[in-house]
Design an enzyme around this catalytic site. Structure first.
Site, short mmCIF file in Angstrom:
data_model
loop_
_atom_site.label_atom_id
_atom_site.label_comp_id
_atom_site.label_asym_id
_atom_site.label_seq_id
_atom_site.Cartn_x
_atom_site.Cartn_y
_atom_site.Cartn_z
CD GLU A 41 -2.24 1.35 2.91
OE1 GLU A 41 -3.56 2.03 2.70
OE2 GLU A 41 -1.97 0.77 3.90
CD GLU A 68 -6.57 2.43 7.15
OE1 GLU A 68 -5.93 1.72 7.94
OE2 GLU A 68 -6.65 2.55 5.91
#
Length: 266
Positions: free
Chosen positions: A146, A243
């Site tokens: 990521e 998130e």
């Protein structure tokens, strides 16, 4: 179909960790993710997953000394043995929790790192990801990488979409995939829908948050309904991790997700 997973490291902090699974389920979430499970016994987490009838969709490998500021081990020269141990530990939890993917955080570059140091981190990262992908493949699991923005995490080794895609291409493992966090991408690269389109085949998981404050996705500069519509058109069937940091109580802020099955008040 839009499938939303609650990030339990950020959402439902009104509850103790093991109580957040039921809280997420009661709000309409069918999946959960979080940063790390390692402070809890895997069997205890498995029990609350089953009780809440939610799927475990993602968590991170052990990151090193998080409290001391470490943010992953994958690119850190000299820490290869610790990284390999972290892969084995994460996959052990993934087996118990029936989690199909884990994220290997890249780690931080030293402040003022020169080109040689950056190259050393790059080569270490490649070697470690090859090992992780190979181990995960034995049980049919994916390793995710990521890009994380350097405003929130200064010095993070992996920060750009093009950098991540180049690494995935070089390694060439079918189970090494992109964790596409739209919040981080907007800050570092922008042009979200075009990035989704170009990188779609490599995406293993998506995460969302409002930009720039990382609050609910209906707050800030990103128009998520358009992005979700484009994901539908592209045929995305994976999870979308929520998130973000709620501005107040988690449940009250879920009004943004009502079109996709969430319930703001219960």
């Amino acid at each position: 179909m839009i499938r939303l997973a609650a990030n339990l490291s950020m959402l439902f902090n009104e509850h103790a960790f093991l109580d957040r699974f039921a809280a997420a389920a009661s709000a309409g979430f069918k999946g959960v993710e979080y940063l790390f499970p390692y402070a809890f016994d895997a069997e205890d987490i498995k029990h609350v997953l089953q009780e809440a009838q939610v799927e475990q969709v993602l968590f991170n490998l052990p990151p090193g000394d998080w409290e001391a500021g470490e943010r992953g081990l994958a690119s850190l020269p000299g820490r290869e043995g610790e990284f390999r141990d972290s892969v084995i530990e994460a996959l052990r939890y993934a087996e118990v929790l029936n989690c199909p993917r884990v994220h290997a955080m890249a780690g931080l570059l030293p402040e003022g790192a020169d080109a040689a140091t950056q190259a050393d981190h790059h080569e270490t990262y490649l070697r470690n990801l090859r090992f992780a992908a190979g181990e995960a493949a034995k049980t049919g699991r994916d390793i995710l990488i990521e890009p994380i923005n350097t405003r929130d995490m200064p010095g993070f080794f992996l920060s750009r979409q093009a950098q991540a895609m180049a690494i995935i291409e070089v390694i060439g493992a079918d189970n090494l995939k992109l964790q596409f966090d739209l919040y981080h991408c907007q800050i570092m690269d922008g042009d979200l829908i075009r990035h989704l389109e170009r990188q779609f085949d490599a995406i293993g998981h998506i995460q969302v948050a409002g930009v720039p404050e990382r609050h609910e996705p209906n707050v800030g500069e990103v128009h998520y309904p358009a992005i979700f519509e484009r994901l539908r058109a592209l045929g995305y069937t994976g999870w979308i991790g929520c998130e973000y940091r709620p501005r107040a109580e988690t449940r009250a802020g879920l009004v943004w997700g009502e079109p996709w099955g969430l319930t703001a008040q219960g």
